[in-house]
Design an enzyme around this catalytic site. Structure first.
Site, PDB file in Angstrom:
ATOM      1  N   HIS A   1       0.801  -1.230   0.000  1.00 21.89           N
ATOM      2  CA  HIS A   1       0.000   0.000   0.000  1.00 21.89           C
ATOM      3  C   HIS A   1       0.835   1.282   0.000  1.00 21.89           C
ATOM      4  CE1 HIS A   1      -3.635  -2.253   0.456  1.00 21.89           C
ATOM      5  NE2 HIS A   1      -3.328  -2.721   1.645  1.00 21.89           N
TER       6      HIS A   1
ATOM      7  N   HIS B   1      -6.687  -7.282   0.136  1.00 21.99           N
ATOM      8  CA  HIS B   1      -6.744  -5.857  -0.180  1.00 21.99           C
ATOM      9  C   HIS B   1      -6.079  -5.586  -1.535  1.00 21.99           C
ATOM     10  CE1 HIS B   1      -6.908  -6.033   4.292  1.00 21.99           C
ATOM     11  NE2 HIS B   1      -7.864  -5.144   4.096  1.00 21.99           N
TER      12      HIS B   1
ATOM     13  N   ARG C   1      -8.660 -11.937  10.822  1.00 24.73           N
ATOM     14  CA  ARG C   1      -9.231 -10.906  11.698  1.00 24.73           C
ATOM     15  C   ARG C   1      -9.822  -9.737  10.907  1.00 24.73           C
ATOM     16  NH1 ARG C   1      -5.509  -7.682  16.158  1.00 24.73           N
ATOM     17  NH2 ARG C   1      -7.049  -6.121  16.788  1.00 24.73           N
TER      18      ARG C   1
END
Length: 416
Positions: free
Chosen positions: A152, A189, A281
């Site tokens: 990211h 992601h 999670r």
């Protein structure tokens, strides 16, 4: 139970034993984002000890990396951003309030400032750079750095627990020798930082399979395919909750197979974020270890020099299981489901087994949606071709990393 492996899916004359190198620094797992933060570098130490306890280190060359320098980091990142990272500490935060806002780090962000932050970035980035150099020098077929994969981070901004984008740095290293590099991301992601870095070039094709919609970072639409000369060289496969093994295989293999046919990369960088596993999670997919590792096995089957990196993964006991199993897959090694005893054995209770059951969550990825999305992306890929450019040839392509004292790395007290 009997021994478990995926290497049967890779059988054939074109799959000779690979030369595998492994990069790890013993200090990487000692860094700490904070008590409430989901990112736990301690998971890297657990993974390393599990790899050791299975004896997998005996089947690969193990290296301790150099610490990446600020000069190496500025091959991609801006100088003022790297200078900021190198100087900020929990004790001098007040002196950097303007910069923290500018660079998206510190309090009220998902990228906190913690003790030895810059050393942490130096370690995982150094591992990825050294691994890329190892591939460039043709002394390994596969290079592994589970501490890397922080996809990211932007040129001048921290994002999503990531500060320095080791993936971009490694790909830039690979581009010194290879005309084309393929980046594959199976983290839940979207690999936005890597895509953004290479969005306008046909020399790097980025392909990300990720949760899309009301989900961080919110990018990676199927229609985002690059700009300018890079049009068609960014491939995004947006997925819905509940993605399971069968569905993932059904979309991953045709898309990656088509990319290999059309793009013909000289090297591959594979980001194996473990947050796409069932029970993560922060995740909402339903992949098993075998389903996740099937992607690794499929990429390996193409016999192209491959850099394998970690990434996300926020259920502490599951990340080491995933990356240990995928190390075994890369080595064509069979590993028992019953976990061997190691210094962190209690983390894996109450079952103490490598493989975990998936959940009964509903798979919202319908066959019709997957077929439509796959066909759209295959159509995009029909329009690309492998670009040819002059690259470096011959000579020393980088400093050889120092071998690791693997036996020593497996001993000692637990983290305090």
């Amino acid at each position: 139970m009997s021994n478990l492996s995926l290497h049967g899916t890779n059988s054939g004359p074109g799959n000779a034993k690979k030369r595998v190198s492994y990069f790890y620094h013993s200090e990487v797992g000692h860094h700490y984002y904070g008590p409430a933060h989901p990112m736990k570098p301690h998971r890297l130490k657990l993974a390393h000890h599990l790899i050791l306890s299975y004896g997998l280190y005996q089947k690969m060359e193990c290296y301790r990396p150099h610490l990446a320098t600020a000069a190496e980091m500025t091959a991609f990142h801006s100088e003022d951003y790297i200078s900021f990272l190198s100087r900020i500490t929990p004790d001098n935060l007040r002196n950097f309030s303007t910069q923290m806002s500018k660079f998206n780090a510190g309090e009220f962000t998902d990228c906190p400032v913690f003790d030895n932050l810059f050393e942490f970035t130096q370690i995982y980035s150094g591992c990825s750079i050294d691994a890329a150099i190892k591939l460039n020098n043709d002394t390994s077929d596969i290079a592994i750095n589970w501490s890397g994969g922080l996809h990211h981070a932007k040129k001048s901004e921290a994002s999503g627990f990531c500060y320095v984008n080791d993936i971009v740095l490694a790909i830039l290293e690979l581009l010194k020798v290879h005309a084309r590099v393929l980046y594959i991301d199976i983290d839940i992601h979207h690999g936005d930082g890597v895509e953004e870095a290479f969005y306008g070039t046909p020399r790097v094709l980025t392909c990300s399979f990720h949760k899309f919609g009301e989900y961080f970072p919110g990018t990676g639409d199927v229609d985002d395919t690059g700009i300018g000369e890079g049009k068609g060289y960014s491939i995004n496969y947006p997925c819905n909750d509940g993605m399971d093994d069968e569905s993932f295989k059904a979309v991953f293999e045709p898309v990656i197979g088509k990319i290999m046919e059309r793009f013909q990369p000289g090297a591959i960088c594979l980001q194996c974020g473990a947050d796409s596993l069932s029970g993560d999670r922060l995740g909402c997919f339903n992949l098993s270890l075998k389903g996740h590792a099937a992607c690794v096995a499929y990429v390996k089957s193409f016999n192209v020099p491959t850099l394998v990196l970690g990434g996300g993964g926020y259920t502490l006991r599951n990340v080491p299981r995933c990356w240990t199993y995928e190390t075994a897959v890369l080595l064509d090694a069979e590993v028992k489901d019953c976990l061997p005893y190691n210094d962190y054995y209690e983390y894996f209770g109450p079952d103490y087994r490598l493989h975990m059951p998936t959940s009964n969550m509903i798979n919202l990825n319908t066959p019709a949606y997957l077929e439509k999305t796959t066909q759209r992306l295959l159509t995009v890929l029909d329009g690309i071709e492998p670009v040819s450019v002059p690259v470096e040839s011959g000579g020393l392509k980088g400093q050889t990393p120092a071998p690791m004292d693997v036996e020593g790395e497996g001993e000692g007290a637990k983290d305090g």
